[in-house]
Motif scaffolding. Structure first.
Motif, PDB file in Angstrom:
ATOM      1  N   SER A 123       2.239   1.950  -3.380  1.00  0.00           N
ATOM      2  CA  SER A 123       1.216   2.361  -4.350  1.00  0.00           C
ATOM      3  C   SER A 123       0.961   3.864  -4.358  1.00  0.00           C
ATOM      4  O   SER A 123       0.314   4.374  -5.268  1.00  0.00           O
ATOM      5  N   HIS A 124       1.484   4.594  -3.382  1.00  0.00           N
ATOM      6  CA  HIS A 124       1.221   6.029  -3.289  1.00  0.00           C
ATOM      7  C   HIS A 124       1.841   6.823  -4.429  1.00  0.00           C
ATOM      8  O   HIS A 124       1.411   7.948  -4.694  1.00  0.00           O
ATOM      9  N   THR A 125       2.854   6.281  -5.075  1.00  0.00           N
ATOM     10  CA  THR A 125       3.464   6.974  -6.209  1.00  0.00           C
ATOM     11  C   THR A 125       2.962   6.342  -7.512  1.00  0.00           C
ATOM     12  O   THR A 125       2.564   5.177  -7.539  1.00  0.00           O
ATOM     13  N   TYR A 128      -5.210   3.679  -5.357  1.00  0.00           N
ATOM     14  CA  TYR A 128      -4.062   4.276  -6.046  1.00  0.00           C
ATOM     15  C   TYR A 128      -3.777   3.576  -7.374  1.00  0.00           C
ATOM     16  O   TYR A 128      -3.436   4.225  -8.367  1.00  0.00           O
ATOM     17  N   ASP A 140      -7.273   0.795  -0.129  1.00  0.00           N
ATOM     18  CA  ASP A 140      -6.408   1.945  -0.396  1.00  0.00           C
ATOM     19  C   ASP A 140      -5.440   1.644  -1.534  1.00  0.00           C
ATOM     20  O   ASP A 140      -5.203   2.485  -2.409  1.00  0.00           O
ATOM     21  N   THR A 141      -4.865   0.443  -1.536  1.00  0.00           N
ATOM     22  CA  THR A 141      -3.945   0.058  -2.607  1.00  0.00           C
ATOM     23  C   THR A 141      -4.652   0.083  -3.959  1.00  0.00           C
ATOM     24  O   THR A 141      -4.136   0.627  -4.942  1.00  0.00           O
ATOM     25  N   GLU A 146       0.841  -1.208   0.000  1.00  0.00           N
ATOM     26  CA  GLU A 146       0.000   0.000   0.000  1.00  0.00           C
ATOM     27  C   GLU A 146       0.871   1.251   0.000  1.00  0.00           C
ATOM     28  O   GLU A 146       0.571   2.236  -0.691  1.00  0.00           O
ATOM     29  N   SER A 147       1.942   1.234   0.761  1.00  0.00           N
ATOM     30  CA  SER A 147       2.844   2.389   0.820  1.00  0.00           C
ATOM     31  C   SER A 147       3.493   2.642  -0.539  1.00  0.00           C
ATOM     32  O   SER A 147       3.608   3.781  -0.984  1.00  0.00           O
TER      33      SER A 147
END
Length: 347
Positions: free
Chosen positions: A142-144, A181, A177-178, A139-140
Motif C-alpha cells: 500500500s505504500h505506493t 495509504y 496504516d494500510t 500494508e507494504s
C-alpha cells in the motif's frame, strides 16, 4: 500439572514444526539455486516445501535474488502455496511475499501476478502468524500509489475495516496504516464501510499508537465533504478535543490535524467551538512546543478563527503566534502568520 496446563491450551503454536531442519533446504550453487528452490516449492513432500520456504526467507532479502526468483516463475509457485493445506506453508509463503514487497520489483510483481486477493484470503486464517504476515505484505504494498489503488480495486477496504473490530492490536496497527495509504487514493469505500465510526471508537484505545493512527485516519477520511459531515454526525469531535490533552505528543498532533480537517466546513467549525476546541487548542499551543503538534494546532486555530465566535476567543493568542512567527522555521512562520491574519481580520 504444568505440562498438562500447557497442553490444554487451544492456541495454535507459532513455532515451526520440530522436523524443519534449521539449516533449511540445501542450496544449489550460483544460478542453479533459485530454480532448484522453485522446484522444491512444487514438491509433493511437505517437509521439502517447508524447508524451501524457510531458505527463501533468507535468500530473498537480496533484491537481485528477488528479480531472479521472479524470472524462474516463483510468483506462480508462491500463489499456489498461499492456499496450501499446511498452516506453516501458508505462513512462510506469505512471509516470502512480504520480504519481496520490501523491494519495488517485488511490489510490482504482487500486482502483476494478482497476488493481493490470495494474500488477503489469509486475513481469516486460523494461524495468527499467517494473518499477521498477510497484513504486513498488504500494508507494504500500500505504500505506493499503484499498490494502494490495487488494494482498493480488489475491494478490500470493507474487509480491512471489519478487521479493526476483531483483530489483535498488532494487526490493528497494520490495518490502520494500510487504510491510511489507501484513503490517499480513494475514501469512498472506507466511508461506505463505516470506517469513521470504527476510527472514532479506536480513539479510546489503551495503546497510544492506535489512538494516534485512528486520529490520523480520521484526518484522511475527512478530506472529502462527505467525510467532514460524517465526522460531525458520529460525534468524533468531542473525543478529538479530549485527545488534545493526551499524554503522547503523536496523539495530540494527529488529533489537532483531524480537527483542522473537519473544521474546514461551517458545521465542523461550529461543532468544534461548542465542544471546547478553541480553549483546548489555546492551552496546547501555550504548553506544547513540539513542532508537529504546534503546526497542526496553528492550522486548526486558523480554521476556527474563520468563525466570528472563534476569532473573538482566539484574539488572546496573537502575541504567542507572533513570537512563534519570529522564532520558528519557514513553515512555522508561514502558518503562524496566516493564523494571525485570519484572527485579526476585520470585516
Amino acid at each position: 500439572m504444568e505440562l498438562l496446563s500447557r497442553m490444554a491450551t487451544t492456541r495454535i503454536t507459532t513455532a515451526l514444526p520440530p522436523n524443519i531442519d534449521i539449516t533449511k533446504a540445501e542450496l544449489a550453487y550460483g544460478e542453479h539455486m533459485l530454480p532448484k528452490l522453485n522446484r522444491q516449492l512444487q514438491d509433493d513432500t511437505l517437509i521439502t516445501r517447508q524447508r524451501a520456504l524457510n531458505a527463501l526467507c533468507d535468500v530473498l532479502h537480496n533484491p537481485e535474488h528477488v528479480s531472479a526468483a521472479l524470472k524462474v516463475g516463483m510468483a506462480k509457485s508462491l500463489k499456489k502455496l498461499l492456499g496450501d493445506s499446511d498452516g506453516t506453508v501458508r505462513w512462510k509463503a506469505t512471509e516470502v511475499l512480504f520480504i519481496c514487497s520490501n523491494h519495488a520489483i517485488g511490489r510490482d510483481a504482487i500486482l502483476e501476478f494478482d497476488l493481493i486477493q490470495p494474500i488477503s484470503a489469509l486475513f481469516d486464517d486460523q494461524h495468527e502468524d499467517a494473518r499477521l504476515m498477510s497484513h504486513r505484505a498488504v500494508e507494504s504494498v500500500s505504500h505506493t500509489v499503484n499498490g494502494a489503488q490495487g488494494i482498493v480495486d480488489a475491494n478490500l477496504i470493507k474487509k480491512l475495516v471489519e478487521k479493526l473490530k476483531t483483530e489483535t492490536d498488532e494487526i490493528k496497527q497494520l490495518v490502520l496504516d494500510t487504510l491510511h495509504y489507501c484513503m490517499k487514493v480513494d475514501t469512498s469505500q472506507a466511508l461506505a464501510a463505516e470506517a469513521m465510526e470504527v476510527f472514532t471508537l479506536l480513539l479510546g484505545h489503551k495503546m497510544w499508537e492506535i489512538r494516534g493512527k485512528a486520529a490520523r485516519d480520521i484526518m484522511d477520511i475527512s478530506f472529502p465533504l462527505e467525510g467532514k459531515k460524517k465526522a460531525v454526525k458520529v460525534r468524533c469531535i468531542p473525543v478529538l478535543v479530549k485527545l488534545l490533552a493526551d499524554p503522547n505528543f503523536h496523539v495530540r498532533a494527529q488529533s489537532a490535524g483531524a480537527l483542522m480537517s473537519i473544521a474546514i466546513t461551517t458545521e465542523g467549525k461550529q461543532e468544534s467551538i461548542r465542544e471546547g476546541a478553541v480553549e483546548a487548542l489555546i492551552a496546547l499551543l501555550q504548553a506544547d512546543e513540539t513542532t508537529d503538534v504546534r503546526l497542526n494546532v496553528i492550522k486548526a486555530i486558523t480554521m476556527l478563527a474563520e468563525a466570528p465566535s472563534g476569532r473573538e476567543k482566539l484574539a488572546q493568542v496573537v502575541p504567542t503566534l507572533q513570537s512563534i512567527a519570529n522564532t520558528g522555521g519557514p513553515m512555522m512562520k508561514k502558518v503562524a502568520t496566516t493564523a494571525i491574519k485570519v484572527i485579526t481580520w476585520k470585516p
